[in-house]
Scaffold this motif. Structure first.
Motif, PDB file in Angstrom:
ATOM      1  N   GLU A 180       0.810  -1.221   0.000  1.00 28.87           N
ATOM      2  CA  GLU A 180       0.000   0.000   0.000  1.00 28.87           C
ATOM      3  C   GLU A 180       0.841   1.267   0.000  1.00 28.87           C
ATOM      4  O   GLU A 180       0.306   2.376  -0.079  1.00 28.87           O
ATOM      5  N   GLY A 181       2.145   1.135   0.094  1.00 25.39           N
ATOM      6  CA  GLY A 181       3.011   2.302   0.078  1.00 25.39           C
ATOM      7  C   GLY A 181       3.146   3.010   1.401  1.00 25.39           C
ATOM      8  O   GLY A 181       3.601   4.156   1.449  1.00 25.39           O
ATOM      9  N   LEU A 182       2.747   2.366   2.506  1.00 20.85           N
ATOM     10  CA  LEU A 182       2.957   2.971   3.823  1.00 20.85           C
ATOM     11  C   LEU A 182       4.440   2.919   4.176  1.00 20.85           C
ATOM     12  O   LEU A 182       5.105   1.911   3.907  1.00 20.85           O
ATOM     13  N   PRO A 183       4.971   3.976   4.786  1.00 20.86           N
ATOM     14  CA  PRO A 183       6.412   4.007   5.080  1.00 20.86           C
ATOM     15  C   PRO A 183       6.791   2.991   6.153  1.00 20.86           C
ATOM     16  O   PRO A 183       6.525   3.180   7.334  1.00 20.86           O
ATOM     17  N   VAL A 204       4.141  12.648  11.861  1.00 20.94           N
ATOM     18  CA  VAL A 204       3.618  12.503  10.495  1.00 20.94           C
ATOM     19  C   VAL A 204       3.408  11.019  10.181  1.00 20.94           C
ATOM     20  O   VAL A 204       2.383  10.623   9.616  1.00 20.94           O
ATOM     21  N   LEU A 205       4.374  10.191  10.560  1.00 18.65           N
ATOM     22  CA  LEU A 205       4.246   8.745  10.340  1.00 18.65           C
ATOM     23  C   LEU A 205       3.049   8.187  11.106  1.00 18.65           C
ATOM     24  O   LEU A 205       2.270   7.386  10.567  1.00 18.65           O
ATOM     25  N   LEU A 231      -0.289   6.338   9.545  1.00 13.41           N
ATOM     26  CA  LEU A 231      -0.728   4.997   9.921  1.00 13.41           C
ATOM     27  C   LEU A 231      -2.168   5.008  10.422  1.00 13.41           C
ATOM     28  O   LEU A 231      -2.971   4.128  10.082  1.00 13.41           O
ATOM     29  N   HIS A 232      -2.518   6.000  11.238  1.00 16.94           N
ATOM     30  CA  HIS A 232      -3.877   6.082  11.761  1.00 16.94           C
ATOM     31  C   HIS A 232      -4.896   6.307  10.644  1.00 16.94           C
ATOM     32  O   HIS A 232      -6.016   5.784  10.694  1.00 16.94           O
ATOM     33  N   LEU A 265      17.128  10.888   5.385  1.00 19.60           N
ATOM     34  CA  LEU A 265      17.175  12.245   4.839  1.00 19.60           C
ATOM     35  C   LEU A 265      16.477  12.302   3.491  1.00 19.60           C
ATOM     36  O   LEU A 265      16.656  11.431   2.642  1.00 19.60           O
ATOM     37  N   ASP A 266      15.704  13.354   3.305  1.00 15.48           N
ATOM     38  CA  ASP A 266      14.974  13.566   2.063  1.00 15.48           C
ATOM     39  C   ASP A 266      15.013  15.050   1.743  1.00 15.48           C
ATOM     40  O   ASP A 266      14.193  15.825   2.226  1.00 15.48           O
ATOM     41  N   ALA A 267      16.021  15.440   0.939  1.00 17.58           N
ATOM     42  CA  ALA A 267      16.204  16.848   0.550  1.00 17.58           C
ATOM     43  C   ALA A 267      16.307  17.754   1.766  1.00 17.58           C
ATOM     44  O   ALA A 267      15.642  18.778   1.877  1.00 17.58           O
ATOM     45  N   GLY A 268      17.137  17.356   2.720  1.00 18.25           N
ATOM     46  CA  GLY A 268      17.401  18.181   3.893  1.00 18.25           C
ATOM     47  C   GLY A 268      16.445  17.966   5.042  1.00 18.25           C
ATOM     48  O   GLY A 268      16.726  18.357   6.168  1.00 18.25           O
ATOM     49  N   ALA A 269      15.286  17.369   4.786  1.00 16.96           N
ATOM     50  CA  ALA A 269      14.328  17.050   5.846  1.00 16.96           C
ATOM     51  C   ALA A 269      14.396  15.557   6.123  1.00 16.96           C
ATOM     52  O   ALA A 269      15.211  14.836   5.544  1.00 16.96           O
ATOM     53  N   PHE A 270      13.540  15.076   7.026  1.00 14.27           N
ATOM     54  CA  PHE A 270      13.525  13.658   7.353  1.00 14.27           C
ATOM     55  C   PHE A 270      12.203  13.031   6.960  1.00 14.27           C
ATOM     56  O   PHE A 270      11.150  13.667   6.999  1.00 14.27           O
ATOM     57  N   THR A 271      12.270  11.763   6.586  1.00 14.51           N
ATOM     58  CA  THR A 271      11.096  10.918   6.443  1.00 14.51           C
ATOM     59  C   THR A 271      11.241   9.780   7.443  1.00 14.51           C
ATOM     60  O   THR A 271      12.331   9.224   7.595  1.00 14.51           O
ATOM     61  N   ALA A 272      10.148   9.435   8.137  1.00 13.64           N
ATOM     62  CA  ALA A 272      10.188   8.390   9.159  1.00 13.64           C
ATOM     63  C   ALA A 272       9.562   7.110   8.621  1.00 13.64           C
ATOM     64  O   ALA A 272       8.594   7.144   7.861  1.00 13.64           O
TER      65      ALA A 272
END
Length: 411
Positions: free
Chosen positions: A78-81, A133-134, A138-139, A157-164
């Motif tokens: 489903e593309g959830l991180p 955000v993560l 999920l919720h 890291l994603d273009a200077g920001a973070f993805t969880a």
């Protein structure tokens, strides 16, 4: 013993030769890798490299292993991180627990690693916002995490920001929709766990002295509710403002990292309107898909947005030089060959692997802007890249989160 692997099976072929009949704690050191500053786990977790990938092996009861295997498979589809699950090994000798096998997330970092970095450029608030955000994502998908914590989250890291990304789903449950009570309980559990982890960092002198662990943890529910409201609330406005208000709402959601699905606009006879936006629960991907279509590059969403901006500027320059329109597919091919690939190929071998190639290109674009402002004219990507490789990239700690880097650190 029995093995259950997700396609492609060849991805885990090398794993089948490992001694799963033995407890993970008894495996020979040469089979294993040390991943620095990883999170805390209640189970035995070991890492190994096979076929050019790093895998995490976790011993847990078979019921939990099968449950987590199924959920992580759903999340990935489903593309959830979340981390990518590969398989499980069950029916091990002497009633041993099962082993869950997941692929380690390349270029990712644990919270302990981030706080151990000497320059500490990423604050606890940034990590908390990223984790929130993560949790909201999920919720929205009906997932009750049940064990949301910094230890169970990886940051990339994603273009200077973070993805969880979610790492551990053994306590998670899936529902058609979460009730407000379920969401509040999950957030309360997260607040308790994050507070304990920050206190642990403080005890180890890894937390900046000005940071109050309890105060930061107590801010988590506030951050969550603010984001949940922004993502889910209905807006009421005058019909004359319709176009502007819809565009502003969609832009805010995109800026927060959420894709938009269905938009419902209900008007009334008095000239008013109500706007409800259905937020997609999958990992945002509009820019990623567009960049892949034009160049074949697979990167993260913010990176894709930045690279697309550079591609469009490149296309405009081509059109100015030629005096004729340039098809976007032609511009994409030429940008890849003449702008992106030369920069990536110029990364010094001893610095390769410190950051993902797309992150390096993003940082070079940032560095180009800085140098151009200082010089009063555009210095160009080539000069900016040379300066970046000489002065910036060497100061970036070796993340040790790719197979080559981890294996190299063992030699």
């Amino acid at each position: 013993m029995r093995y259950l692997f997700r396609p492609p099976v060849t991805d885990g072929a090398g794993l089948l030769s490992l001694p799963f009949h033995l407890p993970l704690e008894e495996w020979e050191p040469e089979l294993l890798l040390e991943v620095p500053q990883r999170g805390i786990s209640r189970h035995v977790v070991r890492f190994t490299a096979q076929g050019g990938h790093v895998y995490a092996l976790k011993e847990i009861p078979e019921r939990l292993a099968r449950h987590e295997y199924a959920l992580l498979g759903q999340f990935e589809e489903e593309g959830l991180p979340s981390v990518s699950v590969l398989g499980i090994c069950v029916d091990r000798p002497d009633d041993q627990d099962a082993v869950l096998v997941t692929r380690y997330l390349e270029y990712s970092m644990s919270y302990r690693y981030l706080f151990s970095r000497p320059h500490g450029e990423h604050s606890e608030e940034q990590l908390l916002d990223t984790m929130v955000v993560l949790l909201v994502r999920l919720h929205l998908a009906g997932v009750f995490w049940g064990d949301c914590s910094l230890s169970n989250t990886l940051f990339r890291l994603d273009a200077g920001a973070f993805t969880a990304y979610l790492v551990d789903a053994e306590t998670s449950e899936r529902y058609p929709q979460l009730s407000p009570g379920q969401r509040r309980y999950d957030v309360d559990l997260a607040r308790e766990r994050v507070g304990a982890e920050l206190l642990d960092l403080q005890a180890g002198s890894l937390l900046p002295s000005h940071v109050d662990p309890i105060e930061v943890a107590d801010s988590l529910p506030v951050r969550y509710e603010a984001l949940w409201d922004e993502v889910n609330r209905e807006e009421v406005f005058a019909l004359a403002e319709q176009r502007q208000r819809v565009a502003e709402r969609l832009q805010r959601l995109n800026d927060l990292g959420f894709d938009v699905g269905e938009i419902e606009l209900v008007t009334d006879p008095e000239g008013g309107a109500r706007l409800r936006v259905e937020t997609r629960v999958s990992e945002p991907g509009q820019n990623r898909r567009e960049l892949f279509r034009l160049t074949g590059l697979e990167v993260q969403e913010r990176q894709a947005r930045r690279l697309l901006n550079d591609l469009r500027a490149y296309r405009a320059t081509l059109e100015q030089k030629t005096g004729a329109p340039v098809p976007e597919t032609v511009a994409g091919y030429r940008w890849l060959a003449e702008s992106y690939q030369p920069v990536v190929e110029a990364i010094p071998p001893d610095l390769a692997g410190r950051l993902a190639p797309a992150e390096v290109f993003h940082e070079i674009l940032e560095h180009r802007w800085f140098l151009s402002e200082k010089a009063g004219h555009d210095v160009g990507t080539t000069r900016a890249a040379r300066s970046y490789f000489d002065t910036v990239l060497p100061r970036t700690p070796k993340e040790l989160t790719t197979p080559s880097a981890i294996v190299g650190s063992r030699d």
